[in-house]
Structures are given as C-alpha cells and as structure tokens.
Design a protein around this motif. Sequence first.
Motif, PDB file in Angstrom:
ATOM      1  N   ASP A 122      -1.910  -1.758 -13.901  1.00  0.00           N
ATOM      2  CA  ASP A 122      -2.073  -2.632 -12.832  1.00  0.00           C
ATOM      3  C   ASP A 122      -3.234  -2.952 -12.511  1.00  0.00           C
ATOM      4  O   ASP A 122      -3.783  -2.577 -13.487  1.00  0.00           O
ATOM      5  N   GLU A 151      -5.651   7.632  -4.013  1.00  0.00           N
ATOM      6  CA  GLU A 151      -5.065   5.759  -4.269  1.00  0.00           C
ATOM      7  C   GLU A 151      -5.056   5.269  -3.331  1.00  0.00           C
ATOM      8  O   GLU A 151      -5.325   4.877  -1.975  1.00  0.00           O
ATOM      9  N   VAL A 165      -5.093   1.399  -2.399  1.00  0.00           N
ATOM     10  CA  VAL A 165      -3.776   0.074  -3.075  1.00  0.00           C
ATOM     11  C   VAL A 165      -4.088  -1.046  -3.393  1.00  0.00           C
ATOM     12  O   VAL A 165      -4.675  -1.808  -3.273  1.00  0.00           O
ATOM     13  N   ASP A 185       1.746   1.975  -5.441  1.00  0.00           N
ATOM     14  CA  ASP A 185       1.248   2.863  -5.227  1.00  0.00           C
ATOM     15  C   ASP A 185       2.267   3.758  -4.097  1.00  0.00           C
ATOM     16  O   ASP A 185       2.253   5.592  -3.202  1.00  0.00           O
ATOM     17  N   LYS A 245       4.394   6.218  -7.049  1.00  0.00           N
ATOM     18  CA  LYS A 245       3.161   7.757  -6.821  1.00  0.00           C
ATOM     19  C   LYS A 245       3.807   8.043  -5.784  1.00  0.00           C
ATOM     20  O   LYS A 245       3.438   9.520  -5.770  1.00  0.00           O
ATOM     21  N   ILE A 302      -3.343   7.797   0.279  1.00  0.00           N
ATOM     22  CA  ILE A 302      -3.157   6.378   0.552  1.00  0.00           C
ATOM     23  C   ILE A 302      -4.069   5.502   1.120  1.00  0.00           C
ATOM     24  O   ILE A 302      -4.014   5.937   2.825  1.00  0.00           O
TER      25      ILE A 302
END
Length: 210
Positions: free
Chosen positions: A46, A119, A121, A129, A133, A147
């Motif tokens: 990532d 997270e 993104v 994400d 995930k 998120i």
Amino acid sequence: MTIAPDDARRGASHVYRSMRDVVQSLDDADTVPGKFEITKKGIVHDMMAPIGPHELTTLHLRKRLEKVMPEEVVAHTGEPDVEDAYEGIMRRPDVMVIAWADMEVPESFDPRALIAAIEVVSRSNPENDWVGKMSDYPLMGVPVYAIFDPRTGTGAVLTDIHATPEGPRYAVRKDFVYGEDVTIGEWTISTRGLPLYRGDGAEKAGSSGV
C-alpha cells in the motif's frame, strides 16, 4: 494427492512464515515507501504519501478520539502489526483503538484485543481497505472496523461479526458522509473538516480544527 486438513494447515503456516520474513526484510530495509501487509491472498503493498490527506486524516482521528476516550484507552498509530498467525494474516491499521494494558506485548498485537481498527482509504489501492480488509478483519476477530475515504468524503463503520458460508463477516454497516458525527465503539466524534484527495495531490479541508 489428498492433503489432510492438518497437513494443509502446516503447509499454509510455512507459506505464511516465508511471507512474514519477506515483509520483515522489506520493513527493515526501509527503502520502499508505503507499508506491506499479509492478507489471505498474499502480500499487498500500500503506497502512502508521508504527508497529505491520508496522514492528516489519521492525525485528526487520533486526536479527536483521544479527546473523548478514557485515559486507559488510546488511538494508536504505527507499529506493531496486528497478527493472526493461525489465519495467516498480518495487518497494520492506520489507527488502532486499544487499551494501554493490551499494548504490553512482546511482538504483534492480538487482533481480538483491539476495540476498533480504523483505515484511511489509500488513493493508490482503495480495494485493500474496502474489500480486502473488510474480509480479513472479521476473520481475525476485530470487533469494529471504521473506514474513512478521502476520495469521496464518505465512510462506513462495520460491527457485529457473524458466521456466513464465506466465513465471518460484519453484519451491521453504518455509512456516513463527512460532516456527520460518527460512532466508533463507544465514542462519537465529528468528521467535519477532514481533508479530501484532489486531482493535483493537494489537500482540501474544512475550517474546523482538530
């Protein structure tokens, strides 16, 4: 050839250890930007800019959460990873809501000790994400997954892990748009003023402070 379940698990464990060694060597070398994680499907890279909307969002969320949480709970960013060696998954959430006492471990955090994983993104790999995930975290036993998506100014909070034919999944999803209050675990914070990605890479944020 027939592979017994225990043999399959041992084989998967060997593959996982090999991937873990690769990720560790890349982290130690510190020559490749971004972070490496191990998913059920393999190693994912990532890319993250060291500054900009992604890191600013992480900072906003950490500070806003710690204003409303008790002292014994923190919104931790950075190392170590969250690891479920049995499932062969190693992740590093942008923000980990966890009790101080559960941080006193020699290596990786136990995913089931997390109160929530958050997270932000990534612009380079949003599927990591929103898809990867979203499957891995309930499998690991992370009770709450939040998120935040600076591409769209939206997000979601997922809770209530339940069994499905495809494995554990979150049963409840609450979507939100930036500007609304959002509840993560037991604590509610504002999403006003969170930065957004722009085409030129510059950040855009509202007027509200941390």
